[in-house]
Motif scaffolding. Structure first.
Motif, PDB file in Angstrom:
ATOM      1  N   HIS A 118      -3.601   6.691  -0.461  1.00  0.00           N
ATOM      2  CA  HIS A 118      -3.878   8.206  -0.547  1.00  0.00           C
ATOM      3  C   HIS A 118      -4.327   8.654   0.838  1.00  0.00           C
ATOM      4  O   HIS A 118      -4.026   9.820   1.150  1.00  0.00           O
ATOM      5  CB  HIS A 118      -5.445   8.507  -1.131  1.00  0.00           C
ATOM      6  CG  HIS A 118      -5.243   7.952  -2.585  1.00  0.00           C
ATOM      7  ND1 HIS A 118      -4.418   8.493  -3.557  1.00  0.00           N
ATOM      8  CD2 HIS A 118      -6.077   7.097  -3.197  1.00  0.00           C
ATOM      9  CE1 HIS A 118      -4.646   7.967  -4.689  1.00  0.00           C
ATOM     10  NE2 HIS A 118      -5.601   7.003  -4.646  1.00  0.00           N
ATOM     11  N   THR A 169       0.842  -1.053  -0.158  1.00  0.00           N
ATOM     12  CA  THR A 169       0.031  -0.078  -0.083  1.00  0.00           C
ATOM     13  C   THR A 169       0.838   1.346  -0.087  1.00  0.00           C
ATOM     14  O   THR A 169       0.630   2.145  -0.677  1.00  0.00           O
ATOM     15  CB  THR A 169      -1.165   0.068   1.250  1.00  0.00           C
ATOM     16  OG1 THR A 169      -1.591  -1.174   1.064  1.00  0.00           O
ATOM     17  CG2 THR A 169      -1.985   1.233   1.329  1.00  0.00           C
ATOM     18  N   TYR A 171     -10.189  -8.435  -1.564  1.00  0.00           N
ATOM     19  CA  TYR A 171      -9.165  -7.393  -1.701  1.00  0.00           C
ATOM     20  C   TYR A 171      -9.140  -7.084   0.125  1.00  0.00           C
ATOM     21  O   TYR A 171     -10.120  -7.467   0.750  1.00  0.00           O
ATOM     22  CB  TYR A 171      -9.552  -6.344  -2.519  1.00  0.00           C
ATOM     23  CG  TYR A 171      -9.342  -6.408  -3.949  1.00  0.00           C
ATOM     24  CD1 TYR A 171      -8.178  -6.471  -4.261  1.00  0.00           C
ATOM     25  CD2 TYR A 171     -10.564  -6.675  -4.661  1.00  0.00           C
ATOM     26  CE1 TYR A 171      -7.880  -6.445  -5.768  1.00  0.00           C
ATOM     27  CE2 TYR A 171     -10.463  -6.829  -6.065  1.00  0.00           C
ATOM     28  CZ  TYR A 171      -8.802  -6.734  -6.475  1.00  0.00           C
ATOM     29  OH  TYR A 171      -8.941  -7.040  -7.765  1.00  0.00           O
ATOM     30  N   SER A 221      -6.041   3.388   2.256  1.00  0.00           N
ATOM     31  CA  SER A 221      -5.551   3.220   0.751  1.00  0.00           C
ATOM     32  C   SER A 221      -4.020   3.986   1.003  1.00  0.00           C
ATOM     33  O   SER A 221      -3.835   4.816   1.852  1.00  0.00           O
ATOM     34  CB  SER A 221      -6.499   3.726  -0.132  1.00  0.00           C
ATOM     35  OG  SER A 221      -6.438   5.110  -0.215  1.00  0.00           O
ATOM     36  N   ALA A 271      -9.743  -4.742   1.522  1.00  0.00           N
ATOM     37  CA  ALA A 271     -10.828  -3.825   2.005  1.00  0.00           C
ATOM     38  C   ALA A 271     -12.207  -4.536   2.279  1.00  0.00           C
ATOM     39  O   ALA A 271     -12.665  -4.484   3.370  1.00  0.00           O
ATOM     40  CB  ALA A 271     -11.456  -2.629   0.892  1.00  0.00           C
TER      41      ALA A 271
END
Length: 475
Positions: A374, A315, A436, A372, A438
């Protein structure tokens, strides 16, 4: 009195250190997942299976270990476990093929049952009004072994400076386990002086004290075999087992479960026809609900610890050392959170504290599902540590209640509850292999919320129940 207290503290320290060593051995692969995958040419799915099998055998092992510790005492069982488990640790460090890695990792999962042994030891050496806090210290500081593995083993491998540095680091944990097994045996006793260690008459499983409890007990064993079925499915999915072999093993697990169910029914039939003394009675529903709560709280922790270093590497494009250090923050909170969960349960009510913590845990894991690249790294670490704090406190709250259910069966009850923690980890890691990260975190959050609902059915241990236990021990 002062000498006894000193002995209590010594037992707590030595048992916590034994569990610490066990967890360090148990999770010594996690910091090197990416390195092993690259050096031995493994796929991401194959590494995922190694993480899964690392947890699988701890499921039945915790049940068996609970029976053994109630029968033979924690001193012998813990010492022998540490010594024997050094062997698959060495074979993993020397492995050159995937099957060697797989078999070694499968056997190493047994060391995860060490947790159950110490629960009985601490219950013998500390009074009931300190039970939650002391068990929290034992489990919290012991589980810090995974953080030590994540933080220090990559540094040791780097210090060795060769491509086989990870092998030397992992082998070193086996040496520590071997040596400490002998140290522990020479340094502890099963119970304080002038107190008799109440042994089970045999190493057989728990007895139900009502026909409703018998149904719950039979049902409670099903997920244990189901967790092993998830392992078989994962092996078949990665082509390590053919479909024919997988079906055969599914059938075998079904037969073994039916055999276990019939055996439990036969063992309990005659017992339930007699008049069971009040001190011998306990609630199997209580065991089942606590097992599900531990499934969600500790099962999630084991699964997340196994995948977090690789998650942060991918990540945030970090190296193995940086990712290991950050991932270790998830286990670092054990030092405070698990004892805090036990202490809060002792002070403010065990049921209320557990319900609040499970609800908060569900919210935090749903938050983790939005992580994430970001996100600022500092915020991601903060959320990760918060999730770990609440989860560990919930685990501490669960085991603050376990010793109050039935004293001379504490090992077996702890084995059942502890096994569900491993079942949860296997199930959650299987979800990770399908989805995934998430979705993986979302599933954990949903599980925590369901367990929050189930926790409404827990009964707070009453003073009457505690007095009943004292009578049953002859106090």
């Amino acid at each position: 009195m002062q000498e006894t207290y000193k002995g209590n503290k010594q037992i707590l320290f030595l048992s916590t250190l034994a569990f610490f060593v066990s967890v360090m051995v148990w999770f010594n692969m996690a910091p090197f997942n990416s390195t092993i995958m690259e050096q031995l040419g493994l796929t991401k799915e194959e590494v995922g299976v190694l993480m899964l099998v690392n947890l699988a055998l701890a499921i039945p092992a915790r049940i068996v270990m609970g029976q053994l510790v109630d029968r033979f005492g924690p001193k012998k069982v813990f010492s022998l476990l540490l010594v024997v488990m050094s062997i698959p640790c060495f074979t993993f460090a020397l492995a050159n093929s995937y099957w060697q890695l797989l078999i070694s990792r499968l056997l190493l999962g047994i060391i995860g049952a060490s947790f159950v042994v110490g629960i009985r030891m601490i219950a013998e050496w500390f009074p009931q009004n300190k039970s939650g806090f002391m068990h929290g210290i034992y489990a919290g500081w012991g589980n810090f072994g995974s953080a030590l593995a994540s933080f220090t083993l990559p540094l040791i491998a780097l210090w060795v400076g060769e491509e086989n540095g990870w092998r030397y680091a992992i082998a070193m944990t086996g040496v520590i386990s071997l040596i400490y097994g002998f140290i522990y045996y020479r340094s502890v006793e099963d119970a304080p002086p002038m107190k008799e260690f109440k042994r089970s008459k045999s190493a057989k499983g728990m007895k139900a004290t009502s026909f409703v409890d018998l149904i719950i007990l039979v049902a409670a064993y099903f997920p244990i075999y189901g967790g092993l079925a998830v392992l078989i499915w994962s092996l078949q999915r990665t082509s390590l087992l053919t479909l024919e072999w997988a079906i055969g093993l599914y059938v075998l697990l079904g037969v073994l479960y039916m055999h276990r169910a019939v055996k439990i029914a036969l063992e309990n039939r005659a017992y339930l026809m007699t008049e069971i003394p009040i001190p011998e009675k306990y609630s199997m529903k209580q065991v089942a609900v606590l097992s599900l709560a531990y499934f969600s709280a500790f099962g999630a922790e084991l699964a997340v610890i196994s995948m977090l270093p690789m998650f942060f590497q991918e990540t945030y494009a970090l190296g193995s050392i940086g990712a290991g250090m950050i991932a270790s923050s998830f286990a670092f909170t054990n030092l405070i959170a698990r004892p805090a969960g036990g202490w809060m349960s002792d002070q403010f009510g065990r049921k209320k504290v557990l319900m609040i913590l499970l609800f908060l845990l569900s919210i935090l894991y749903f938050g983790m599902s939005f992580l994430s690249g970001h996100w600022p790294l500092a915020l991601a670490v903060l959320l990760t540590m918060s999730c770990s704090m609440v989860g560990q406190a919930a685990s501490g709250s669960v085991f603050s209640m376990v010793p109050f259910i039935k004293k001379n069966n504490t090992g077996q009850i702890a084995g059942m509850v502890g096994a569900y923690g491993n079942i949860g980890s296997v199930c959650f890691l299987a979800v990770l292999n399908l989805m995934y990260p998430a979705a993986f975190f979302s599933v954990i959050g949903a599980g925590a919320f369901l367990c929050f609902i189930f926790s409404c059915f827990i009964k707070e241990p009453s003073l009457h129940a505690l007095e009943r236990q004292k009578v049953s021990r002859g106090a």
